[in-house]
Write a protein that holds these residues in place. Structure first.
Motif, PDB file in Angstrom:
ATOM      1  N   GLU A 192       0.854  -1.180   0.000  1.00  0.00           N
ATOM      2  CA  GLU A 192       0.000   0.000   0.000  1.00  0.00           C
ATOM      3  C   GLU A 192       0.896   1.237   0.000  1.00  0.00           C
ATOM      4  O   GLU A 192       1.909   1.291   0.706  1.00  0.00           O
ATOM      5  CB  GLU A 192      -0.896   0.006   1.240  1.00  0.00           C
ATOM      6  CG  GLU A 192      -1.760  -1.245   1.404  1.00  0.00           C
ATOM      7  CD  GLU A 192      -2.826  -1.372   0.338  1.00  0.00           C
ATOM      8  OE1 GLU A 192      -3.264  -0.321  -0.183  1.00  0.00           O
ATOM      9  OE2 GLU A 192      -3.224  -2.511   0.040  1.00  0.00           O
ATOM     10  N   LEU A 229       2.191   9.711  -6.623  1.00  0.00           N
ATOM     11  CA  LEU A 229       0.856   9.124  -6.597  1.00  0.00           C
ATOM     12  C   LEU A 229      -0.204  10.187  -6.328  1.00  0.00           C
ATOM     13  O   LEU A 229      -0.074  10.998  -5.411  1.00  0.00           O
ATOM     14  CB  LEU A 229       0.786   8.036  -5.531  1.00  0.00           C
ATOM     15  CG  LEU A 229       1.678   6.814  -5.783  1.00  0.00           C
ATOM     16  CD1 LEU A 229       1.632   5.879  -4.580  1.00  0.00           C
ATOM     17  CD2 LEU A 229       1.249   6.074  -7.047  1.00  0.00           C
ATOM     18  N   ARG A 278      -3.331   9.260  -5.747  1.00  0.00           N
ATOM     19  CA  ARG A 278      -4.342   8.596  -4.913  1.00  0.00           C
ATOM     20  C   ARG A 278      -3.634   7.543  -4.074  1.00  0.00           C
ATOM     21  O   ARG A 278      -2.512   7.136  -4.391  1.00  0.00           O
ATOM     22  CB  ARG A 278      -5.424   7.946  -5.780  1.00  0.00           C
ATOM     23  CG  ARG A 278      -4.876   6.875  -6.700  1.00  0.00           C
ATOM     24  CD  ARG A 278      -5.961   6.168  -7.490  1.00  0.00           C
ATOM     25  NE  ARG A 278      -5.385   5.155  -8.383  1.00  0.00           N
ATOM     26  CZ  ARG A 278      -6.113   4.294  -9.095  1.00  0.00           C
ATOM     27  NH1 ARG A 278      -7.449   4.313  -9.012  1.00  0.00           N
ATOM     28  NH2 ARG A 278      -5.522   3.417  -9.873  1.00  0.00           N
ATOM     29  N   ALA A 279      -4.263   7.141  -3.014  1.00  0.00           N
ATOM     30  CA  ALA A 279      -3.746   5.997  -2.272  1.00  0.00           C
ATOM     31  C   ALA A 279      -3.787   4.793  -3.209  1.00  0.00           C
ATOM     32  O   ALA A 279      -4.807   4.550  -3.867  1.00  0.00           O
ATOM     33  CB  ALA A 279      -4.582   5.744  -1.029  1.00  0.00           C
ATOM     34  N   SER A 280      -2.696   4.051  -3.267  1.00  0.00           N
ATOM     35  CA  SER A 280      -2.554   3.038  -4.315  1.00  0.00           C
ATOM     36  C   SER A 280      -2.102   1.700  -3.760  1.00  0.00           C
ATOM     37  O   SER A 280      -1.489   1.615  -2.694  1.00  0.00           O
ATOM     38  CB  SER A 280      -1.544   3.513  -5.370  1.00  0.00           C
ATOM     39  OG  SER A 280      -1.941   4.732  -5.959  1.00  0.00           O
ATOM     40  N   ARG A 281      -2.412   0.670  -4.535  1.00  0.00           N
ATOM     41  CA  ARG A 281      -1.907  -0.661  -4.260  1.00  0.00           C
ATOM     42  C   ARG A 281      -0.933  -1.011  -5.380  1.00  0.00           C
ATOM     43  O   ARG A 281      -1.295  -0.983  -6.556  1.00  0.00           O
ATOM     44  CB  ARG A 281      -3.073  -1.663  -4.199  1.00  0.00           C
ATOM     45  CG  ARG A 281      -2.732  -2.952  -3.488  1.00  0.00           C
ATOM     46  CD  ARG A 281      -3.990  -3.649  -2.956  1.00  0.00           C
ATOM     47  NE  ARG A 281      -4.622  -4.481  -3.951  1.00  0.00           N
ATOM     48  CZ  ARG A 281      -5.697  -4.149  -4.648  1.00  0.00           C
ATOM     49  NH1 ARG A 281      -6.269  -2.975  -4.474  1.00  0.00           N
ATOM     50  NH2 ARG A 281      -6.222  -4.986  -5.515  1.00  0.00           N
ATOM     51  N   ASP A 288       0.659  -0.737 -11.048  1.00  0.00           N
ATOM     52  CA  ASP A 288      -0.423  -0.182 -10.235  1.00  0.00           C
ATOM     53  C   ASP A 288      -1.641  -1.103 -10.351  1.00  0.00           C
ATOM     54  O   ASP A 288      -2.287  -1.179 -11.401  1.00  0.00           O
ATOM     55  CB  ASP A 288      -0.769   1.222 -10.727  1.00  0.00           C
ATOM     56  CG  ASP A 288      -1.795   1.921  -9.835  1.00  0.00           C
ATOM     57  OD1 ASP A 288      -2.459   1.235  -9.033  1.00  0.00           O
ATOM     58  OD2 ASP A 288      -1.932   3.148  -9.962  1.00  0.00           O
ATOM     59  N   THR A 318      -4.286  -0.954  -8.218  1.00  0.00           N
ATOM     60  CA  THR A 318      -5.317  -0.377  -7.362  1.00  0.00           C
ATOM     61  C   THR A 318      -6.715  -0.735  -7.846  1.00  0.00           C
ATOM     62  O   THR A 318      -7.633  -0.966  -7.036  1.00  0.00           O
ATOM     63  CB  THR A 318      -5.158   1.155  -7.315  1.00  0.00           C
ATOM     64  OG1 THR A 318      -3.806   1.489  -6.972  1.00  0.00           O
ATOM     65  CG2 THR A 318      -6.108   1.779  -6.301  1.00  0.00           C
ATOM     66  N   ASP A 319      -6.910  -0.783  -9.165  1.00  0.00           N
ATOM     67  CA  ASP A 319      -8.248  -1.013  -9.716  1.00  0.00           C
ATOM     68  C   ASP A 319      -8.602  -2.492  -9.841  1.00  0.00           C
ATOM     69  O   ASP A 319      -9.720  -2.833 -10.238  1.00  0.00           O
ATOM     70  CB  ASP A 319      -8.358  -0.343 -11.091  1.00  0.00           C
ATOM     71  CG  ASP A 319      -8.255   1.172 -10.990  1.00  0.00           C
ATOM     72  OD1 ASP A 319      -8.719   1.724  -9.976  1.00  0.00           O
ATOM     73  OD2 ASP A 319      -7.696   1.789 -11.920  1.00  0.00           O
ATOM     74  N   ASP A 364      -9.955  -6.578  -4.713  1.00  0.00           N
ATOM     75  CA  ASP A 364      -9.261  -7.273  -3.627  1.00  0.00           C
ATOM     76  C   ASP A 364      -9.427  -8.780  -3.795  1.00  0.00           C
ATOM     77  O   ASP A 364     -10.515  -9.274  -4.085  1.00  0.00           O
ATOM     78  CB  ASP A 364      -9.847  -6.847  -2.263  1.00  0.00           C
ATOM     79  CG  ASP A 364      -9.468  -5.424  -1.914  1.00  0.00           C
ATOM     80  OD1 ASP A 364      -8.511  -4.900  -2.507  1.00  0.00           O
ATOM     81  OD2 ASP A 364     -10.148  -4.830  -1.045  1.00  0.00           O
TER      82      ASP A 364
END
Length: 386
Positions: free
Chosen positions: A258, A273, A275-278, A332, A334-335, A338
């Motif tokens: 994260e 970044l 946005r907060a990203s994964r 990235d 993030t999208d 989970d």
């Protein structure tokens, strides 16, 4: 002290490899048959230079031979020596020709040199004087300005009555410089020039077309076509959908982390970044042929506005973010929902979901370079042809 017997030793290396490559030999064979059908009455060779475009000369050569190819083209004599064991009855042409000291390699492995310059021609004549008749091919330059005798010199050679009888080429060939652009008027001009050459060497087989030229139509086919990139699933003609994908490259995800909004990613902090990203850290880098120019940022040499490369995982295309490094690349994710991506999973770098030429364009290059740049660390799996 650790007891080594506590650890299993029967794991498939492919299943645990940091980077891996799947080569679909069935697709390769079918692509060759497809190009043979498109070649009409012309015989169809197979170009296997550069380790079969990076996919493995031994396995690909044997597959193409079993599919029906009986003429092969390699770049250098060492490739021909390797191929001979896998294509025992084939004619193997060496595009770089022959040089002093290589005679034994050619003769013992029944390789055919492609004579491509006046210097090579003079040397070859001296070889024939010493060793007697032996087949060769003759390359003629019809406008490429790369290898080949100048056209007028080739025509003069054809008409030279004093030419030694032992000089007996089995093939004359040339190469189109813009065959991948169907609208290029230069291809028609080269065709007309090569027709003169072919007519001058009456009774000797002729070859003009590689992959792209085959798609230009029957008038370009002559006696023998020479498909290369099309066999391996790459684009032969600009804008035309390629044949079946053959190669799939994947990398294992080492870590998912994260990252906070406003933080930076990779060398040079070139990406901040928004946005907060994964982030998924994959075990592939430019040492594995995943070109640094695919980086998501920080590459001043890349032009054209492209934002960098993408991978494919969990049903999603995910962008490269920040600079690609020697052994690691950051994606990235993030999208991606989970649970759809975890550490230890494999991300597709190119393959059926990420066409190799699309990835290459993002890097500012071509599919040829992506394939031939594959590093030594890829664990390979070959899916056998039926």
């Amino acid at each position: 002290m650790i007891d080594q017997n506590e650890f299993p030793s029967d794991a498939d290396p492919f299943d645990i490899a940091p980077v891996r490559l799947t080569v679909d030999l069935g697709a390769l064979a079918e692509n060759w048959r497809d190009m043979a059908r498109r070649s009409g009455s012309a015989r169809t060779a197979a170009v296997v230079k550069a380790d079969a475009y990076g996919l493995g000369l031994e396995d690909c050569g044997e597959t193409l031979y079993e599919a029906g190819a009986r003429d092969f083209f390699v770049a250098v004599v060492q490739e021909g020596v390797t191929l001979r064991a896998y294509a025992p009855e084939a004619r193997i042409f060496v595009l770089s020709g022959i040089w002093p000291g290589q005679e034994r390699m050619f003769f013992e492995n029944d390789l055919v040199p492609v004579i491509a310059s006046e210097e090579q021609l003079a040397f070859w004549m001296s070889v024939l004087v010493e060793f007697g008749d032996y087949p060769c091919a003759l390359q003629v330059d019809t406008g490429f300005n790369r290898l080949g005798l100048p056209m007028q010199d080739a025509l003069a050679l054809a008409e030279d009555v004093s030419r030694p009888a032992s000089f007996s080429p089995v093939l004359v060939l040339s190469h189109l410089h813009s065959g991948d652009t169907p609208s290029a008027a230069s291809s028609k001009a080269q065709l007309e020039s090569f027709r003169q050459v072919s007519a001058a060497f009456e009774g000797i087989e002729s070859s003009l077309s590689a992959s792209a030229g085959i798609f230009l139509g029957p008038e370009y086919h002559f006696d023998l076509t020479r498909p290369g990139i099309a066999l391996y699933g790459g684009e032969a003609v600009n804008g035309m959908k390629p044949l079946r994908p053959v190669a799939t490259a994947e990398a294992r995800i080492v870590q998912i982390r994260e990252a906070a909004v406003g933080s930076t990613v990779s060398y040079g902090a070139t990406h901040q970044l928004e946005r907060a990203s994964r982030l998924a850290i994959a075990s592939v880098g430019y040492a594995d042929g995943y070109l640094r120019s695919l980086s998501g940022s920080g590459i001043p040499l890349r032009t054209g506005g492209t934002g960098g490369g993408f991978g494919f995982i969990g049903g999603y295309r995910v962008p490269v973010i920040g600079r690609i490094t020697m052994d690691l690349t950051i994606f990235d994710v993030t999208d991606v929902p989970d649970g759809a991506v975890r550490s230890g999973d494999y991300i597709e770098l190119f393959g059926p979901n990420m066409p190799v030429d699309e990835v290459a364009r993002a890097a500012g290059t071509i599919g040829y370079e992506m394939l031939t740049s594959l590093g030594l660390r890829h664990e390979r799996r070959y899916l056998e042809a039926e």
